[in-house]
Motif scaffolding. Structure first.
Motif, mmCIF file in Angstrom:
data_model
loop_
_atom_site.group_PDB
_atom_site.id
_atom_site.type_symbol
_atom_site.label_atom_id
_atom_site.label_comp_id
_atom_site.label_asym_id
_atom_site.label_seq_id
_atom_site.Cartn_x
_atom_site.Cartn_y
_atom_site.Cartn_z
ATOM 1 N N TYR A 336 0.412 9.677 -90.305
ATOM 2 C CA TYR A 336 -0.661 10.055 -89.396
ATOM 3 C C TYR A 336 -2.040 10.002 -90.062
ATOM 4 O O TYR A 336 -3.019 10.464 -89.464
ATOM 5 C CB TYR A 336 -0.408 11.455 -88.834
ATOM 6 N N ASN A 341 -3.305 14.100 -85.876
ATOM 7 C CA ASN A 341 -2.074 14.761 -86.333
ATOM 8 C C ASN A 341 -2.010 16.158 -85.759
ATOM 9 O O ASN A 341 -3.024 16.833 -85.565
ATOM 10 C CB ASN A 341 -2.033 14.831 -87.865
ATOM 11 N N GLU A 395 6.738 14.545 -85.535
ATOM 12 C CA GLU A 395 5.817 14.489 -86.665
ATOM 13 C C GLU A 395 6.273 15.352 -87.833
ATOM 14 O O GLU A 395 6.092 14.991 -88.998
ATOM 15 C CB GLU A 395 4.418 14.915 -86.208
#
Length: 449
Positions: A336, A341, A395
């Motif tokens: 990212y 992010n 993520e």
């Protein structure tokens, strides 16, 4: 006995180089963690007392993981001319090979590089032995920042070289094969200390704080706070003519050593975040770094996360402090870098009033939530390096690797934390207490290793 704080406690230097194999593991190491965690530290040789923490010679520590086992730990000094006392300044000017090489260690295009922002990188082999100074086949014509950025989309390495003398700022791009393909002098830059920077998908973001060249500073690091030095953010398009189109935006006085990330939001504004100190916070850290009398506290005691939103269309910057916990060494899932992010990680420190403590912090930027994995009494974690899990869908599907210095046990462990919840998954017991240090990287195995 030394009175320099950076040679005491968690920062007592290692006195030798060792290699240990077959390390003890508690818990279960994820089998996809195949590679090496490498981390740098300032570690002067026995009998050497540097005049500033940053002047301590670099020592790289490595831990090899494979197939659920911890195969080895080793530590090696980076063997530069400065390790044997060679001066940085000579009658011919700066010697860019006379590096302490003690700030960071990265891998790019198959080369493992130990970095210090005032010098050339130093290449290491897979077992951390020094190969030598590296200047990108003669195309690097300045020092190199210790905080280059790898673009996760292109594989390019973006970096800069800064100096207290003109040219103040040079910008470089090395392609995925390690060849410098672009360089430019950045107009409008000053002698302000530039330790880190950021990239977005379409811009490069430089940061100039209130710390600048100070010829009266005799610690060996000639910088100091100046109320006359404006703090600024420079935004440069990532185009061939970007340097000519850079724009500088004034911000409130402060100093940011490490950027967490930057990106363009849905409105095209540049969002930048990172721990930042005010004048008092900088002086508290500086007093520790130089071992000044009456230092009182350790570094980072007033380092609070700050956010800047640069509106390019309106020509203005909105900024705010977004957390009251003292933190440093921000990291993220590096897929990212340059994009928006949700999660950021950091190391927490006790502030000047004793609030907080040592720990690994996770920020959820979408909800504003903060979670802390407390390290425990007299236990200092290192920068938490994110490693994605195999088949990651989110993520924060992955692991945080941090090396803890435990003063009470005079020992260190590598902790493997679940990046989602900060729960401990595994502990690798190391053969010695590892000196408190700075930055490092996870170097995953490739098919030829």
């Amino acid at each position: 006995m030394t009175t320099k704080p950076y040679l005491t406690g968690h920062y007592i230097p290692a006195v030798d180089e060792i290699t240990a194999t077959g390390l003890t593991v508690e818990g279960h190491l994820p089998p996809e963690l195949n590679g090496r965690l490498v981390r740098n530290s300032h570690n002067p040789k026995p009998g050497v007392t540097p005049t500033h923490w940053f002047k301590g010679s670099g020592m790289v520590h490595g831990i090899r993981l494979r197939d659920g086992r911890a195969e080895w730990y080793r530590n090696r000094w980076v063997r530069t001319p400065a390790l044997d006392g060679a001066p940085y300044m000579t009658e011919h000017g700066p010697d860019l090979t006379a590096s302490v090489a003690g700030t960071h260690v990265i891998e790019h295009a198959g080369r493992l590089l130990a970095l210090c922002e005032a010098n050339f990188p130093f290449e290491l082999d897979a077992e951390l032995e020094t190969v030598g100074a590296y200047d990108f086949d003669g195309k690097l014509r300045s020092a190199m920042t210790a905080h280059p950025k790898t673009d996760p989309v292109t594989g390019e390495l973006h970096f800069f070289g800064s100096s207290p003398f003109p040219p103040y700022l040079l910008y470089y791009i090395a392609d995925a094969k390690g060849q410098i393909v672009h360089s430019a002098e950045i107009p409008g830059a000053t002698a302000s200390l530039k330790h880190d920077f950021a990239i977005t998908r379409h811009h490069v973001v430089f940061i100039e704080g209130s710390v600048t060249f100070d010829p009266a500073e005799h610690s060996g690091i000639p910088y100091g706070w100046s109320d006359a030095q404006p703090s600024r953010i420079g935004v440069m398009p990532r185009t061939a003519d970007g340097a000519a189109r850079i724009r500088w935006f004034d911000i409130e006085p402060g100093n940011m050593l490490h950027a967490a990330n930057a990106y363009e939001d849905a409105q095209g504004r540049i969002v930048l975040e990172g721990p930042t100190v005010d004048r008092e916070g900088f002086q508290l850290s500086w007093n520790w770094w130089v071992g000044a009398p009456g230092r009182g506290t350790e570094p980072n005691t007033r380092s609070y996360t700050r956010r800047w939103v640069v509106d390019l269309a309106q020509g203005r910057v909105d900024e705010q402090t977004i957390d009251d916990l003292a933190v440093e060494f921000p990291t993220l899932n590096e897929d990212y870098v340059g994009a928006e992010n949700r999660y950021t990680y950091a190391v927490s420190f006790p502030d000047q009033d004793g609030y907080g403590g040592y720990g690994v912090v996770k920020y959820d930027r979408a909800t504003g939530a903060r979670r802390v994995h407390q390290a425990g009494d007299a236990r200092l974690p290192s920068e938490a390096v994110f490693v994605p899990a195999e088949g990651a869908a989110n993520e924060d599907d992955g692991y945080l690797l941090t090396v803890v210095s435990d003063l009470k046990q005079d020992a260190s462990q590598l902790l493997v934390l679940d990046a989602a919840g900060l729960d401990r998954i595994a502990t690798v017991h190391l053969p010695r207490r590892v000196t408190g240090g700075i930055h490092g990287s996870w170097i995953p195995d490739t098919t030829d290793q």
